[in-house]
Design a protein around this motif. Structure first.
Motif, PDB file in Angstrom:
ATOM      1  N   ARG A  34      -9.724  -3.120   1.997  1.00  0.00           N
ATOM      2  CA  ARG A  34     -10.269  -3.954   3.071  1.00  0.00           C
ATOM      3  C   ARG A  34     -10.199  -3.270   4.422  1.00  0.00           C
ATOM      4  O   ARG A  34     -11.177  -3.234   5.170  1.00  0.00           O
ATOM      5  CB  ARG A  34      -9.537  -5.297   3.111  1.00  0.00           C
ATOM      6  N   THR A  35      -9.052  -2.708   4.769  1.00  0.00           N
ATOM      7  CA  THR A  35      -8.865  -2.123   6.096  1.00  0.00           C
ATOM      8  C   THR A  35      -9.141  -0.622   6.130  1.00  0.00           C
ATOM      9  O   THR A  35      -9.265  -0.043   7.207  1.00  0.00           O
ATOM     10  CB  THR A  35      -7.424  -2.359   6.584  1.00  0.00           C
ATOM     11  N   LYS A  36      -9.202   0.021   4.949  1.00  0.00           N
ATOM     12  CA  LYS A  36      -9.385   1.470   4.822  1.00  0.00           C
ATOM     13  C   LYS A  36      -8.190   2.257   5.368  1.00  0.00           C
ATOM     14  O   LYS A  36      -8.273   3.465   5.566  1.00  0.00           O
ATOM     15  CB  LYS A  36     -10.676   1.926   5.539  1.00  0.00           C
ATOM     16  N   HIS A  37      -7.084   1.558   5.612  1.00  0.00           N
ATOM     17  CA  HIS A  37      -5.870   2.229   6.082  1.00  0.00           C
ATOM     18  C   HIS A  37      -5.055   2.692   4.890  1.00  0.00           C
ATOM     19  O   HIS A  37      -4.859   1.948   3.921  1.00  0.00           O
ATOM     20  CB  HIS A  37      -5.048   1.272   6.943  1.00  0.00           C
ATOM     21  N   ASP A  47       0.824  -1.218   0.000  1.00  0.00           N
ATOM     22  CA  ASP A  47       0.000   0.000   0.000  1.00  0.00           C
ATOM     23  C   ASP A  47       0.856   1.265   0.000  1.00  0.00           C
ATOM     24  O   ASP A  47       0.316   2.375   0.038  1.00  0.00           O
ATOM     25  CB  ASP A  47      -0.938   0.013   1.217  1.00  0.00           C
ATOM     26  N   GLU A  95      -4.975   3.679  -0.311  1.00  0.00           N
ATOM     27  CA  GLU A  95      -5.931   3.258   0.710  1.00  0.00           C
ATOM     28  C   GLU A  95      -6.285   1.794   0.507  1.00  0.00           C
ATOM     29  O   GLU A  95      -6.739   1.397  -0.576  1.00  0.00           O
ATOM     30  CB  GLU A  95      -7.200   4.111   0.659  1.00  0.00           C
ATOM     31  N   ASN A  96      -6.075   0.978   1.511  1.00  0.00           N
ATOM     32  CA  ASN A  96      -6.391  -0.437   1.447  1.00  0.00           C
ATOM     33  C   ASN A  96      -7.908  -0.613   1.428  1.00  0.00           C
ATOM     34  O   ASN A  96      -8.614  -0.135   2.318  1.00  0.00           O
ATOM     35  CB  ASN A  96      -5.789  -1.160   2.657  1.00  0.00           C
TER      36      ASN A  96
END
Length: 309
Positions: free
Chosen positions: A259-262, A206, A256-257
């Motif tokens: 799945r995790t939104k990180h 990411d 931005e991932n």
């Protein structure tokens, strides 16, 4: 004459899955209708190679095609001749073989379902999945995009590409494949993504990596430089005495991932660049600096290499 799907893609029958994917990508790019507007021959070729990949690109369908269970269109091959026979007011199926006739009415009744005694009911079958290949830019993959693609059969398909997709990832569009038979559900559209490289940005998970050139005075004296990110330009403070290869972190400026939104970070790696043409003033200044240090630079930049020299 039936079409050989392997010949259509220009590969041998023992070609690997990766060889089949590469052949399809190359041919699809070459004959895509968007690149040949109004060219019926290119459009027909694009349809044929897409239909071939829809079967050979699916391991299970390829196995069944090789075994002769399905034909080049994906349809079941009939192993025997069946027909409907009427006798004593009933309706059923009979199987014709060299040895005579064998009653298969009960078997087909169980498969198809029957509406009343001896009457064949409706047949329901899910539609086949369609497979497509879509090539997108690096930033479209990083930030997400919407694409409209032309299908081999002439229609269009709107695709919502989420942010952070990776090369080779397959998007599933439910219900956008072949229509089902009877009350069977339609198949899905499977979109395999191919991401073009970027001249500046590189991806590491990411995170984004960017190399930023510095002049010698910026490295020695420090500077504020403009650095590109996938989200826009930011100003980065370069401290005095920055060496080439030093890395600075821009937090949250990566991808931005989904799945995790990180959000990942951007890593800015510096690289010292001298003028393309010799600069007499710069040479004079460096010589004076070296002389002032007793004929050396005053430090050993290769100290860690001494053990290997």
């Amino acid at each position: 004459m039936a079409t050989d799907l392997y010949s259509e893609l220009g590969v041998s029958r023992n070609a690997s899955d990766e060889e089949i994917r590469k052949a399809y990508r190359s041919l699809a790019k070459e004959h895509h209708p968007d690149l040949h507007p109004g060219d019926k021959q290119a459009e027909d070729k694009f349809k044929r190679i897409s239909a071939a990949f829809a079967i050979l690109g699916d391991p299970e369908k390829r196995r069944r095609y090789d075994a002769g269970e399905i034909d080049e269109t994906g349809q079941e091959r009939a192993a025997h001749q069946y027909y409907r026979e009427y006798a004593d007011g009933t309706e059923g199926f009979r199987y014709h073989s060299r040895g005579g006739f064998e009653d298969f009415g009960d078997i087909f009744g169980d498969i198809f379902g029957r509406a009343g005694r001896g009457r064949a009911g409706e047949f329901h079958m899910a539609g086949m999945d369609y497979r497509y290949h879509l090539e997108i830019d690096f930033l479209e993959a990083a930030l997400g995009t919407k694409k409209r693609v032309t299908l081999p059969e002439g229609g269009t398909l709107d695709i919502n590409v989420p942010a952070g997709v990776t090369d080779g990832q397959v998007l599933r569009l439910r219900g956008k494949g072949e229509p089902g038979v009877g009350r069977g559900q339609p198949g899905d559209a499977l979109i395999e993504l191919s991401i073009r490289s970027h001249p500046i940005f590189q991806r590491d998970g990411d995170d984004i990596i960017v190399e930023v050139p510095l002049s010698i005075d910026e490295a020695v004296l420090g500077a504020k430089v403009q650095v590109p990110t996938i989200h826009g330009t930011v100003a980065l403070n370069i401290p005095k005495g920055t060496s080439g290869g030093q890395t600075f972190r821009l937090r949250g400026k990566g991808i931005e991932n989904a799945r995790t939104k990180h959000k990942g970070d951007q890593h800015v790696r510096t690289r010292l660049v001298l003028p393309s043409q010799p600069d007499p003033e710069l040479e004079k200044a460096m010589q004076q600096w070296r002389d002032a240090k007793g004929g050396t630079s005053g430090f050993d930049p290769r100290a860690k290499l001494r053990a290997y020299l």
